[in-house]
Design a protein around this motif. Structure first.
Motif, PDB file in Angstrom:
ATOM      1  N   LEU A 111       0.846  -1.192   0.000  1.00  0.00           N
ATOM      2  CA  LEU A 111       0.000   0.000   0.000  1.00  0.00           C
ATOM      3  C   LEU A 111       0.880   1.240   0.000  1.00  0.00           C
ATOM      4  CD1 LEU A 111      -2.655  -1.046   2.678  1.00  0.00           C
ATOM      5  CD2 LEU A 111      -2.891  -1.116   0.174  1.00  0.00           C
ATOM      6  N   TRP A 112       0.413   2.246  -0.722  1.00  0.00           N
ATOM      7  CA  TRP A 112       1.101   3.527  -0.798  1.00  0.00           C
ATOM      8  C   TRP A 112       0.151   4.585  -0.257  1.00  0.00           C
ATOM      9  CZ3 TRP A 112       5.392   6.160  -1.256  1.00  0.00           C
ATOM     10  CH2 TRP A 112       5.399   7.458  -1.756  1.00  0.00           C
ATOM     11  N   VAL A 113       0.630   5.370   0.713  1.00  0.00           N
ATOM     12  CA  VAL A 113      -0.123   6.529   1.186  1.00  0.00           C
ATOM     13  C   VAL A 113       0.640   7.745   0.689  1.00  0.00           C
ATOM     14  CG1 VAL A 113      -1.123   7.735   3.142  1.00  0.00           C
ATOM     15  CG2 VAL A 113      -0.899   5.230   3.217  1.00  0.00           C
ATOM     16  N   GLY A 114       0.168   8.285  -0.420  1.00  0.00           N
ATOM     17  CA  GLY A 114       0.838   9.406  -1.059  1.00  0.00           C
ATOM     18  C   GLY A 114       0.459  10.737  -0.438  1.00  0.00           C
ATOM     19  N   ILE A 115       1.390  11.666  -0.476  1.00  0.00           N
ATOM     20  CA  ILE A 115       1.171  13.023   0.027  1.00  0.00           C
ATOM     21  C   ILE A 115       1.219  13.954  -1.187  1.00  0.00           C
ATOM     22  CG2 ILE A 115       2.015  14.839   1.561  1.00  0.00           C
ATOM     23  CD1 ILE A 115       3.682  12.590   2.994  1.00  0.00           C
ATOM     24  N   LEU A 116       0.181  14.761  -1.333  1.00  0.00           N
ATOM     25  CA  LEU A 116       0.135  15.673  -2.462  1.00  0.00           C
ATOM     26  C   LEU A 116      -0.627  16.931  -2.085  1.00  0.00           C
ATOM     27  CD1 LEU A 116      -2.992  15.279  -3.416  1.00  0.00           C
ATOM     28  CD2 LEU A 116      -2.081  13.361  -4.665  1.00  0.00           C
ATOM     29  N   LYS A 117      -0.737  17.847  -3.057  1.00  0.00           N
ATOM     30  CA  LYS A 117      -1.519  19.065  -2.841  1.00  0.00           C
ATOM     31  C   LYS A 117      -2.470  19.255  -4.008  1.00  0.00           C
ATOM     32  CE  LYS A 117       1.519  21.682   0.133  1.00  0.00           C
ATOM     33  NZ  LYS A 117       2.260  22.912   0.328  1.00  0.00           N
ATOM     34  N   PHE A 118      -3.714  19.546  -3.682  1.00  0.00           N
ATOM     35  CA  PHE A 118      -4.709  19.881  -4.695  1.00  0.00           C
ATOM     36  C   PHE A 118      -4.734  21.386  -4.879  1.00  0.00           C
ATOM     37  CE2 PHE A 118      -6.759  15.879  -3.174  1.00  0.00           C
ATOM     38  CZ  PHE A 118      -6.784  15.224  -4.398  1.00  0.00           C
ATOM     39  N   ALA A 119      -4.869  21.815  -6.116  1.00  0.00           N
ATOM     40  CA  ALA A 119      -5.041  23.242  -6.387  1.00  0.00           C
ATOM     41  C   ALA A 119      -6.527  23.565  -6.275  1.00  0.00           C
ATOM     42  CB  ALA A 119      -4.526  23.578  -7.778  1.00  0.00           C
ATOM     43  N   ASP A 120      -6.844  24.567  -5.471  1.00  0.00           N
ATOM     44  CA  ASP A 120      -8.230  24.992  -5.291  1.00  0.00           C
ATOM     45  C   ASP A 120      -8.260  26.516  -5.367  1.00  0.00           C
ATOM     46  OD1 ASP A 120     -10.958  24.982  -4.746  1.00  0.00           O
ATOM     47  OD2 ASP A 120     -10.636  25.048  -2.574  1.00  0.00           O
ATOM     48  N   ASN A 121      -8.675  27.028  -6.545  1.00  0.00           N
ATOM     49  CA  ASN A 121      -8.619  28.461  -6.821  1.00  0.00           C
ATOM     50  C   ASN A 121      -7.187  28.954  -6.612  1.00  0.00           C
ATOM     51  OD1 ASN A 121     -11.347  28.533  -7.478  1.00  0.00           O
ATOM     52  ND2 ASN A 121     -11.928  28.781  -5.337  1.00  0.00           N
ATOM     53  N   ASP A 122      -6.964  29.831  -5.659  1.00  0.00           N
ATOM     54  CA  ASP A 122      -5.616  30.359  -5.455  1.00  0.00           C
ATOM     55  C   ASP A 122      -4.914  29.699  -4.270  1.00  0.00           C
ATOM     56  OD1 ASP A 122      -7.287  31.407  -3.549  1.00  0.00           O
ATOM     57  OD2 ASP A 122      -6.403  33.411  -3.578  1.00  0.00           O
ATOM     58  N   LYS A 123      -5.442  28.553  -3.824  1.00  0.00           N
ATOM     59  CA  LYS A 123      -4.894  27.894  -2.640  1.00  0.00           C
ATOM     60  C   LYS A 123      -4.536  26.445  -2.955  1.00  0.00           C
ATOM     61  CE  LYS A 123      -6.001  27.203   2.205  1.00  0.00           C
ATOM     62  NZ  LYS A 123      -6.966  27.321   3.267  1.00  0.00           N
ATOM     63  N   GLU A 124      -3.507  25.945  -2.282  1.00  0.00           N
ATOM     64  CA  GLU A 124      -3.162  24.531  -2.370  1.00  0.00           C
ATOM     65  C   GLU A 124      -3.638  23.841  -1.091  1.00  0.00           C
ATOM     66  OE1 GLU A 124       0.791  24.045  -5.051  1.00  0.00           O
ATOM     67  OE2 GLU A 124       1.108  24.599  -2.955  1.00  0.00           O
ATOM     68  N   ILE A 125      -4.256  22.671  -1.260  1.00  0.00           N
ATOM     69  CA  ILE A 125      -4.788  21.940  -0.114  1.00  0.00           C
ATOM     70  C   ILE A 125      -4.011  20.631   0.040  1.00  0.00           C
ATOM     71  CG2 ILE A 125      -6.813  20.803   0.859  1.00  0.00           C
ATOM     72  CD1 ILE A 125      -8.498  22.804  -0.804  1.00  0.00           C
ATOM     73  N   PRO A 126      -3.282  20.467   1.142  1.00  0.00           N
ATOM     74  CA  PRO A 126      -2.548  19.215   1.367  1.00  0.00           C
ATOM     75  C   PRO A 126      -3.519  18.052   1.569  1.00  0.00           C
ATOM     76  CG  PRO A 126      -1.805  20.951   2.867  1.00  0.00           C
ATOM     77  CD  PRO A 126      -3.057  21.437   2.208  1.00  0.00           C
ATOM     78  N   ALA A 127      -3.155  16.909   1.009  1.00  0.00           N
ATOM     79  CA  ALA A 127      -4.009  15.727   1.113  1.00  0.00           C
ATOM     80  C   ALA A 127      -3.139  14.470   1.104  1.00  0.00           C
ATOM     81  CB  ALA A 127      -5.000  15.688  -0.047  1.00  0.00           C
ATOM     82  N   ILE A 128      -3.773  13.364   1.476  1.00  0.00           N
ATOM     83  CA  ILE A 128      -3.150  12.055   1.347  1.00  0.00           C
ATOM     84  C   ILE A 128      -4.106  11.166   0.561  1.00  0.00           C
ATOM     85  CG2 ILE A 128      -1.708  12.172   3.424  1.00  0.00           C
ATOM     86  CD1 ILE A 128      -3.851  10.584   4.935  1.00  0.00           C
ATOM     87  N   TYR A 129      -3.573  10.103  -0.006  1.00  0.00           N
ATOM     88  CA  TYR A 129      -4.440   9.151  -0.706  1.00  0.00           C
ATOM     89  C   TYR A 129      -3.860   7.745  -0.566  1.00  0.00           C
ATOM     90  CZ  TYR A 129      -1.087   8.910  -4.552  1.00  0.00           C
ATOM     91  OH  TYR A 129       0.045   8.695  -5.299  1.00  0.00           O
ATOM     92  N   LEU A 130      -4.740   6.768  -0.750  1.00  0.00           N
ATOM     93  CA  LEU A 130      -4.348   5.368  -0.623  1.00  0.00           C
ATOM     94  C   LEU A 130      -4.438   4.687  -1.979  1.00  0.00           C
ATOM     95  CD1 LEU A 130      -3.668   3.021   1.425  1.00  0.00           C
ATOM     96  CD2 LEU A 130      -6.101   2.476   1.308  1.00  0.00           C
ATOM     97  N   SER A 131      -3.400   3.932  -2.317  1.00  0.00           N
ATOM     98  CA  SER A 131      -3.438   3.067  -3.489  1.00  0.00           C
ATOM     99  C   SER A 131      -2.695   1.780  -3.150  1.00  0.00           C
ATOM    100  CB  SER A 131      -2.827   3.761  -4.719  1.00  0.00           C
ATOM    101  OG  SER A 131      -1.461   4.015  -4.520  1.00  0.00           O
ATOM    102  N   GLY A 132      -2.826   0.786  -4.010  1.00  0.00           N
ATOM    103  CA  GLY A 132      -2.170  -0.490  -3.760  1.00  0.00           C
ATOM    104  C   GLY A 132      -1.520  -1.035  -5.015  1.00  0.00           C
ATOM    105  N   ALA A 133      -0.444  -1.777  -4.837  1.00  0.00           N
ATOM    106  CA  ALA A 133       0.308  -2.332  -5.959  1.00  0.00           C
ATOM    107  C   ALA A 133       0.456  -3.842  -5.813  1.00  0.00           C
ATOM    108  CB  ALA A 133       1.687  -1.679  -6.032  1.00  0.00           C
ATOM    109  N   ASP A 134       0.681  -4.490  -6.950  1.00  0.00           N
ATOM    110  CA  ASP A 134       0.844  -5.946  -6.927  1.00  0.00           C
ATOM    111  C   ASP A 134       2.307  -6.360  -6.903  1.00  0.00           C
ATOM    112  OD1 ASP A 134       1.569  -5.299  -9.489  1.00  0.00           O
ATOM    113  OD2 ASP A 134       0.053  -6.541 -10.476  1.00  0.00           O
TER     114      ASP A 134
END
Length: 195
Positions: free
Chosen positions: A77-100
Motif C-alpha cells: 500500500l502507498w499513502v501518497g502526500i500531495l496538494k490539490f489546487a483549489d482556486n488560489d490555494k493549495e490543499i494538502p491531502a493524502i491518498y491510498l493506493s495499492g500495488a501488486d
C-alpha cells in the motif's frame, strides 16, 4: 542558520526507527529542528493534536478497504502526500493506493498501482495546519513543505498500523502488506507492514 537537509533526514529516520508514539516522535523531531534553527513556530507545531486526528485516519483507512476491498494480488500500500489546487490555494491531502509488487530499494512499485479505491483522498486538518505554519517562514517554506508533511505522515501512520488498525480488514488474502508513505515527487519512507 540554514536547515540541513541531510541532518534533518537522518534525524527523521533515527527517530522513526525508535518506534515511539507519533506524538513523542513528532516532539523529538521538532526539538531537533528547534535546537538547530530556533524559530517561533516550533511551539505551534508541537501543540498539534495528533492523537485526535489518528482516530479519523483509522476510520478513513478502514472504511476504504471495507467499501472497496483489496484485490488478492495487492502486496503493498502507498499513502501518497500531495496538494490539490483549489482556486488560489493549495490543499494538502493524502491518498491510498495499492500495488501488486514491492521493492524496498525502489519506489517505482508505487507508480503503477492496481488498487484505486473510491474516496481514496483525505484532507487531514493537521496537514493543512502544518502547511499554514510552514508558510510563516517564507525563506524556508520549500524545506518545511518537504520534511514536515513527510515526518507527520510517516510517524502517525506507523503508529496507527502498529497499534490502532484493525489489520484483519486488510489481510483478507495475505498475512502481510508492505506500506510506504511519501511525496509523489519522490521522497518516501517504508513504514511498518500490516501483519
Amino acid at each position: 542558520m540554514e536547515f540541513q537537509h541531510d541532518q534533518s533526514w537522518d534525524s527523521l529516520t533515527t527517530i522513526f526507527a525508535s518506534k515511539l508514539t507519533a506524538k513523542e516522535a513528532w516532539n523529538k523531531f521538532i526539538d531537533f529542528h528547534e535546537k538547530a534553527t530556533p524559530k517561533p513556530y516550533w511551539t505551534a507545531l508541537r501543540q498539534l493534536d495528533i492523537d485526535k486526528e489518528q482516530a479519523d485516519i483509522v476510520e478513513w483507512l478502514q472504511h476504504l478497504v471495507t467499501t472497496s476491498p483489496l484485490p488478492d494480488s495487492v502486496v503493498a500500500l502507498w499513502v501518497g502526500i500531495l496538494k490539490f489546487a483549489d482556486n488560489d490555494k493549495e490543499i494538502p491531502a493524502i491518498y491510498l493506493s495499492g500495488a501488486d509488487n514491492y521493492d524496498i530499494d525502489d519506489i517505482d512499485w508505487a507508480c503503477d498501482p492496481i488498487y484505486f479505491p473510491e474516496n481514496r483522498y483525505a484532507q487531514p486538518p493537521l496537514l493543512q495546519q502544518i502547511d499554514d505554519i510552514a508558510k510563516t517562514d517564507e525563506d524556508n517554506y520549500e524545506f518545511l513543505d518537504w520534511i514536515l508533511p513527510l515526518a507527520y505522515c510517516a510517524l502517525t501512520l506507523d503508529e496507527i498500523i502498529r497499534t490502532k488498525l484493525n489489520k484483519k480488514l486488510f489481510l483478507t488474502s495475505k498475512n502481510k502488506l508492505f506500506v510506504a508513505t511519501g511525496h509523489d515527487s519522490g521522497d518516501y519512507l517504508d513504514i511498518s507492514s500490516i501483519e
